[in-house]
Scaffold this motif. Structure first.
Motif, PDB file in Angstrom:
ATOM      1  N   PRO A 154       0.737  -1.212   0.073  1.00 28.04           N
ATOM      2  CA  PRO A 154      -0.228  -0.122  -0.070  1.00 28.04           C
ATOM      3  C   PRO A 154       0.731   0.874   0.088  1.00 28.04           C
ATOM      4  N   PRO A 155       0.467   2.271  -0.709  1.00 31.38           N
ATOM      5  CA  PRO A 155       1.054   3.686  -1.095  1.00 31.38           C
ATOM      6  C   PRO A 155       2.187   4.350   0.363  1.00 31.38           C
ATOM      7  N   ASP A 156       0.786   4.394   1.384  1.00 32.18           N
ATOM      8  CA  ASP A 156       1.160   4.446   3.116  1.00 32.18           C
ATOM      9  C   ASP A 156       2.126   3.987   3.657  1.00 32.18           C
ATOM     10  N   SER A 157       2.293   2.255   2.919  1.00 32.86           N
ATOM     11  CA  SER A 157       3.763   1.406   3.684  1.00 32.86           C
ATOM     12  C   SER A 157       4.788   1.537   2.826  1.00 32.86           C
ATOM     13  N   LEU A 158       4.720   2.552   2.033  1.00 34.60           N
ATOM     14  CA  LEU A 158       5.932   2.002   0.653  1.00 34.60           C
ATOM     15  C   LEU A 158       7.183   2.900   1.554  1.00 34.60           C
ATOM     16  N   PRO A 159       8.394   1.867   1.471  1.00 36.50           N
ATOM     17  CA  PRO A 159       9.676   2.367   2.624  1.00 36.50           C
ATOM     18  C   PRO A 159      10.169   3.682   2.201  1.00 36.50           C
ATOM     19  N   PRO A 160      10.769   4.890   2.843  1.00 38.94           N
ATOM     20  CA  PRO A 160      10.816   5.304   2.440  1.00 38.94           C
ATOM     21  C   PRO A 160      12.422   5.665   1.667  1.00 38.94           C
ATOM     22  N   VAL A 161      12.771   6.348   0.612  1.00 39.15           N
ATOM     23  CA  VAL A 161      13.735   7.242   0.794  1.00 39.15           C
ATOM     24  C   VAL A 161      15.065   7.171   1.375  1.00 39.15           C
ATOM     25  N   ASP A 178      14.156  -7.256  -1.792  1.00 35.73           N
ATOM     26  CA  ASP A 178      15.482  -7.166  -1.421  1.00 35.73           C
ATOM     27  C   ASP A 178      16.501  -6.598  -2.271  1.00 35.73           C
ATOM     28  N   LEU A 179      15.646  -6.207  -3.947  1.00 33.36           N
ATOM     29  CA  LEU A 179      16.214  -4.618  -4.491  1.00 33.36           C
ATOM     30  C   LEU A 179      16.058  -3.499  -4.416  1.00 33.36           C
ATOM     31  N   GLU A 180      14.387  -3.165  -3.952  1.00 31.46           N
ATOM     32  CA  GLU A 180      13.845  -2.184  -3.462  1.00 31.46           C
ATOM     33  C   GLU A 180      14.583  -1.291  -1.882  1.00 31.46           C
ATOM     34  N   ALA A 181      15.360  -2.167  -0.828  1.00 34.18           N
ATOM     35  CA  ALA A 181      16.059  -2.225  -0.073  1.00 34.18           C
ATOM     36  C   ALA A 181      17.093  -1.538  -0.528  1.00 34.18           C
ATOM     37  N   ALA A 182      17.481  -2.082  -1.749  1.00 32.08           N
ATOM     38  CA  ALA A 182      19.349  -2.286  -1.614  1.00 32.08           C
ATOM     39  C   ALA A 182      19.165  -0.497  -2.234  1.00 32.08           C
ATOM     40  N   LEU A 183      18.140  -0.066  -3.379  1.00 36.57           N
ATOM     41  CA  LEU A 183      18.233   0.918  -3.370  1.00 36.57           C
ATOM     42  C   LEU A 183      18.174   1.806  -3.895  1.00 36.57           C
ATOM     43  N   THR A 235      18.561   3.093  -0.268  1.00 35.60           N
ATOM     44  CA  THR A 235      19.338   3.196   0.432  1.00 35.60           C
ATOM     45  C   THR A 235      21.105   3.242   0.262  1.00 35.60           C
ATOM     46  N   SER A 236      20.929   3.465  -1.012  1.00 33.35           N
ATOM     47  CA  SER A 236      21.961   3.951  -2.151  1.00 33.35           C
ATOM     48  C   SER A 236      22.461   4.778  -2.215  1.00 33.35           C
ATOM     49  N   ALA A 237      24.162   5.522  -2.070  1.00 32.56           N
ATOM     50  CA  ALA A 237      23.798   6.406  -1.738  1.00 32.56           C
ATOM     51  C   ALA A 237      24.583   7.007  -3.611  1.00 32.56           C
ATOM     52  N   GLY A 238      23.996   8.457  -4.208  1.00 30.85           N
ATOM     53  CA  GLY A 238      24.251   8.670  -5.358  1.00 30.85           C
ATOM     54  C   GLY A 238      22.908   8.130  -6.485  1.00 30.85           C
ATOM     55  N   PRO A 255      18.237  -4.476 -21.426  1.00 27.48           N
ATOM     56  CA  PRO A 255      17.801  -3.389 -21.371  1.00 27.48           C
ATOM     57  C   PRO A 255      18.586  -2.372 -20.505  1.00 27.48           C
ATOM     58  N   THR A 256      18.877  -1.038 -20.652  1.00 25.83           N
ATOM     59  CA  THR A 256      19.213   0.007 -19.997  1.00 25.83           C
ATOM     60  C   THR A 256      18.034   0.561 -19.746  1.00 25.83           C
ATOM     61  N   CYS A 257      18.564   2.320 -18.785  1.00 30.11           N
ATOM     62  CA  CYS A 257      17.871   3.088 -17.698  1.00 30.11           C
ATOM     63  C   CYS A 257      18.630   4.656 -17.525  1.00 30.11           C
ATOM     64  N   LEU A 258      18.048   5.474 -17.953  1.00 25.16           N
ATOM     65  CA  LEU A 258      18.353   6.528 -17.556  1.00 25.16           C
ATOM     66  C   LEU A 258      18.257   7.848 -17.149  1.00 25.16           C
ATOM     67  N   PRO A 259      18.363   8.831 -16.016  1.00 30.00           N
ATOM     68  CA  PRO A 259      19.286   8.373 -15.416  1.00 30.00           C
ATOM     69  C   PRO A 259      19.894   7.043 -15.043  1.00 30.00           C
ATOM     70  N   SER A 260      21.741   6.797 -15.331  1.00 26.50           N
ATOM     71  CA  SER A 260      21.750   5.189 -14.235  1.00 26.50           C
ATOM     72  C   SER A 260      21.581   5.686 -12.833  1.00 26.50           C
ATOM     73  N   LEU A 261      21.908   4.351 -12.705  1.00 30.69           N
ATOM     74  CA  LEU A 261      21.105   3.348 -11.783  1.00 30.69           C
ATOM     75  C   LEU A 261      21.757   3.458 -10.122  1.00 30.69           C
ATOM     76  N   PRO A 262      21.931   4.084  -9.507  1.00 29.28           N
ATOM     77  CA  PRO A 262      23.225   2.794  -8.576  1.00 29.28           C
ATOM     78  C   PRO A 262      23.826   1.756  -9.065  1.00 29.28           C
ATOM     79  N   GLU A 263      25.694   1.359  -8.954  1.00 29.11           N
ATOM     80  CA  GLU A 263      25.795   0.198  -9.070  1.00 29.11           C
ATOM     81  C   GLU A 263      25.648  -0.653  -8.428  1.00 29.11           C
ATOM     82  N   SER A 264      24.794  -0.618  -7.151  1.00 27.10           N
ATOM     83  CA  SER A 264      24.352  -1.820  -5.600  1.00 27.10           C
ATOM     84  C   SER A 264      23.199  -2.002  -6.148  1.00 27.10           C
TER      85      SER A 264
END
Length: 609
Positions: A217-224, A504-509, A511-514, A556-565
Motif C-alpha cells: 500500500p502507498p502509505d507503507s512504501l519504505p521511504p528513500v 531486497d532490490l528495493e532495500a538496496a536501491l 539506501t544507495s548513495a548517489g 535493457p538500459t535506463c537513464l539516468p544511470s541507477l546506482p551500482e548497488s
C-alpha cells in the motif's frame, strides 16, 4: 414556465418519448465523436447526454405498457441501455474512472440477462428477414462491446461466455449475412481468439492492477534513505499516461493491443482486491439492470486515489501522436508526472552503433556528412506507419525533447530504444526518466507455429513489456516453464519468493548513495516505483541469462544511470535471481558467479515444479 409545463403535460407520453429518443440520439452522436484525450474538457457534454438518457430510461420504466402498446420493441429498450453503457465506457476512456467502467458492466449485464436484442418472433435463422438481421447486427455489436468491457474489468468467466455466444450467433447468421458482412464479423472472432490465446489464465494468475494483496500500500512504501536528503522533493505523482503500440499484425481486440492492454491494467488500482470477484458475486443476485446503479458505492473503494489518466493510441500517425502528447503536457497538473509508453518497430538500418561507425570513418577523412548538421537524421527512430514517409511515419528522439519541459517517465520498447539515450542531457527543463528495452529479444524455447522477429514474439507480446507488467510470468516463459506446470499453491509460493526478491532490490536501491533526483521523485509514486523495481529485476535476469552470453544486445538500459548497488553483477541481484531460479529448478540457466550468503528459504519453499 407554468404554461410551458402545462403544454408539455398535454402532449401524449408516447410522442414525448419518441421526441426524447431523437434528441438523445443526436446528443449521443456528439459525445461519441469527441476526442478521447484532453483533461475534463468533455465532462459537460457527457453530463448533458447522460441526463437525457436518464430521463429516457425512467420514462420507459414508468410508461412501459403504454409505450409497448404504441409500438415500442424490446430491442429499443436494449438500445437505450446499450447507449448508457457506451456513454459510461467512453467516459472511462476519457477519465480512467473505474466507477464508469463498473457502471458500463452493470448495464451491459442487464441487457444480456434480459435478452433485449434476441428476436423472439422467430427461432429459425433460415426464416430470418431483414429486420431479424438488423437485430442480429445489434446483438453482435452489443456482445463485442460488452466483451471489451469484461476484458478491461478482468471478468474472464464472462469473456468466455460472451465469446461463445458471439460465435454461436455468427454461425447462425452465416447463411443470411452478406459475404462482406460475415467476413467482417469473422475477423472480429479471429481477433478475440488470438487475443485470448495470448492472454492466457497463466498471464492472469494475479491481477495486473496495483493490488494490496500483492503490492505494498502507498502509505507503507519504505521511504528513500540518505539519497533523499540532498533532493528537494516536490511530491510529484503519476497523473497522466500516453500508451501507444504500433506493430504490423499485432495481437489485438478492437483498439487494444496486447501490450497497451497490459500497460493499461498496470496503471490502475484494484478496488477491494478485484473488480472481477465483486462483479461475479453481484451477478448471483436477483436484481439486474439499472437498479444496480446502487452498487456504485460497493464497487468504488474510497480509500484509493484516482487512477492516472490514460490515453491509448492505436496505430496513430507520428503527427497525431505528437499532437496528443502536446495536449497532455499542456494540461498536466503542476504536481504531475507524464508517462509515455511507446512500443514500435525501429529503423534497424539506422541504429546509433551503425551511425557512429560510418560517421567516424567520415571524420577520420576530414569529411562532414549532412547528417552531422541535422541531429535528427543521425538518431534512430520509431516507425509509426505503413509508408516510408519521413514526415508522418517516424518518431525521433529529438521529437520528444521539447516536451521535457515537464516531468516525463519514458518507457520505450523497440529495437531502436537505445537511440533515445540522446535525450539525456538535452532536456529543456526536467530530467527525463527513461527505461529502454533491449535491442533484441532474449532467445526463449520456441512456440510451435509462432512468428518471431528481432524485437518481439507476436504470439504473446513484447518480452520487455511483459517483464514490466507480469514479471514472474515473463521469467517463467524465459526459462521454458509451461503454464500447464503450475497449480495454484505453487504459484502462490513462487509469488512470495518473487516479492521477497523485489523487496531486497528495493532495500538496496533506496539506501544507495548517489541515487539521481529523478529516481528519488519516481520512487515517491507507487506505480512508477513498481515499474522501476521490475526493470531492475528484468535487467538482472536478462543480463545473467546464459543464452544471452552477457551480450548487451539483450540487456535493457535506463537513464539516468541507477546506482551500482543494483547492477546485475552485484550480490543482491544475483541472490534475488538465484532464489527464484532455484525454486523453478533453473539455476543452471543463469550465470550466477556470486554465491549467496543470505539465508536461503526452507526446503518446502525451494521445492521445484
Amino acid at each position: 414556465m407554468a404554461q410551458s409545463s402545462s403544454a408539455t403535460t398535454m402532449i401524449p407520453v408516447t410522442e414525448q418519448f419518441w421526441s426524447l429518443v431523437d434528441k438523445a440520439d443526436r446528443r449521443f452522436s456528439l459525445v461519441r465523436d469527441l476526442p478521447i484525450f484532453g483533461r475534463n474538457r468533455n465532462d459537460l457534454e457527457f453530463h448533458k447526454a447522460f441526463k437525457i438518457y436518464t430521463r429516457l430510461w425512467r420514462m420507459q420504466q414508468e410508461n412501459r405498457q403504454r409505450l409497448v402498446e404504441a409500438g415500442m420493441k424490446r430491442w429499443e429498450v436494449g438500445e437505450i441501455a446499450s447507449r448508457i453503457a457506451q456513454l459510461y465506457y467512453g467516459q472511462y476512456q476519457r477519465t480512467s474512472d473505474g466507477t464508469c467502467l463498473s457502471e458500463a458492466y452493470v448495464f451491459y449485464e442487464a441487457i444480456l440477462d434480459r435478452d433485449y436484442f434476441r428476436d423472439t418472433s422467430s427461432n429459425s435463422s433460415a426464416s430470418a428477414g431483414g429486420q431479424d438481421m438488423v437485430l442480429a447486427n445489434k446483438q453482435l455489436r452489443f456482445l463485442a462491446r460488452f466483451l471489451t468491457v469484461c476484458l478491461v474489468i478482468g471478468n474472464r468467466e464472462m469473456v468466455t461466455r460472451l465469446t461463445s455466444q458471439l460465435k454461436t450467433l455468427l454461425d447462425d447468421c452465416r447463411k443470411t449475412f452478406q459475404e462482406a458482412e460475415y467476413k467482417e464479423w469473422k475477423h472480429v472472432m479471429q481477433e478475440i481468439a488470438k487475443f485470448l490465446k495470448a492472454d492466457t489464465p497463466f498471464m492472469n494468475k494475479r491481477p495486473l492492477r496495483y493490488n494490496y494483496a500483492f503490492d505494498t500500500p502507498p502509505d507503507s512504501l519504505p521511504p528513500v534513505g540518505p539519497a533523499a536528503a540532498a533532493v528537494s522533493k516536490r511530491n510529484q505523482l503519476l497523473r497522466d499516461a500516453l500508451l501507444c503500440s504500433h506493430y504490423p499484425h499485432e495481437v489485438k481486440f478492437t483498439e487494444l493491443t496486447l501490450d497497451t492492454f497490459r500497460m493499461l491494467q498496470c496503471l490502475e488500482w484494484d478496488p477491494c482486491g478485484s473488480f472481477a470477484q465483486q462483479i461475479c458475486s453481484r451477478s448471483n443476485q436477483t436484481d439486474t439492470g439499472p437498479q444496480k446503479m446502487n452498487l456504485l458505492q460497493d464497487l468504488k473503494d474510497p480509500s484509493l486515489p484516482p487512477n492516472p489518466l490514460k490515453t491509448i493510441l492505436y496505430h496513430p500517425s507520428a503527427t497525431h501522436f505528437l499532437t496528443v502528447l502536446a495536449t497532455k503536457c499542456e494540461e498536466l497538473p503542476a504536481d504531475g508526472i507524464l508517462l509515455i509508453y511507446l512500443s514500435a518497430a525501429g529503423d534497424v538500418g539506422a541504429t546509433s552503433e551503425n551511425y557512429e561507425k560510418i560517421a567516424g570513418s567520415f571524420r577520420n577523412l576530414g569529411i562532414t556528412s549532412s547528417s552531422d548538421k541535422d541531429p535528427c537524421k543521425k538518431e534512430g527512430r520509431l516507425w509509426l506507419g505503413y509508408r516510408a514517409n519521413e514526415g508522418s511515419s517516424y518518431v525521433y528522439p529529438c521529437d520528444l525533447t521539447p516536451f521535457t519541459r515537464r516531468p516525463l517517465f519514458l518507457i520505450i520498447d523497440s529495437c531502436n530504444a537505445h537511440a533515445f539515450k540522446s535525450i539525456n542531457g538535452e532536456e529543456k527543463g526536467e530530467t527525463a526518466a527513461m527505461l529502454l528495452s533491449p535491442i533484441s529479444r532474449s532467445p526463449v524455447p520456441p512456440t510451435p507455429g509462432s512468428n518471431v522477429d528481432p524485437t518481439r514474439q507476436q504470439n504473446n507480446g513484447s518480452q520487455f513489456t511483459m517483464f514490466l507488467t507480469a514479471p514472474l510470468q515473463a521469467f517463467c516463459i524465459l526459462i521454458g516453464k509451461s503454464s500447464y506446470e503450475f497449480d495454484a499453491d505453487k504459484y502462490v509460493e513462487a509469488e512470495k519468493l518473487f516479492r521477497l526478491s523485489l523487496n531486497d532490490l528495493e532495500a538496496a536501491l533506496i539506501t544507495s548513495a548517489g541515487l539521481h533526483a529523478v529516481w528519488v521523485e519516481s520512487l515517491g509514486d507507487p506505480f512508477l516505483r513498481r515499474f522501476l523495481l521490475r526493470f531492475i529485476f528484468c535487467r538482472a535476469v536478462l543480463a545473467l541469462f546464459k543464452p544471452n552470453s552477457q551480450n548487451d544486445e539483450f540487456t535493457p538500459t535506463c537513464l539516468p544511470s541507477l546506482p551500482e548497488s543494483v547492477n546485475p553483477g552485484t550480490q543482491i541481484c544475483q541472490s534475488a535471481i538465484r532464489r527464484i531460479a532455484l525454486f523453478f529448478g533453473a539455476v543452471d540457466q543463469f550465470d550466477l558467479s556470486v554465491m549467496s550468503v543470505q539465508p536461503e528459504q526452507s526446503g518446502d519453499e525451494l521445492s521445484t515444479i
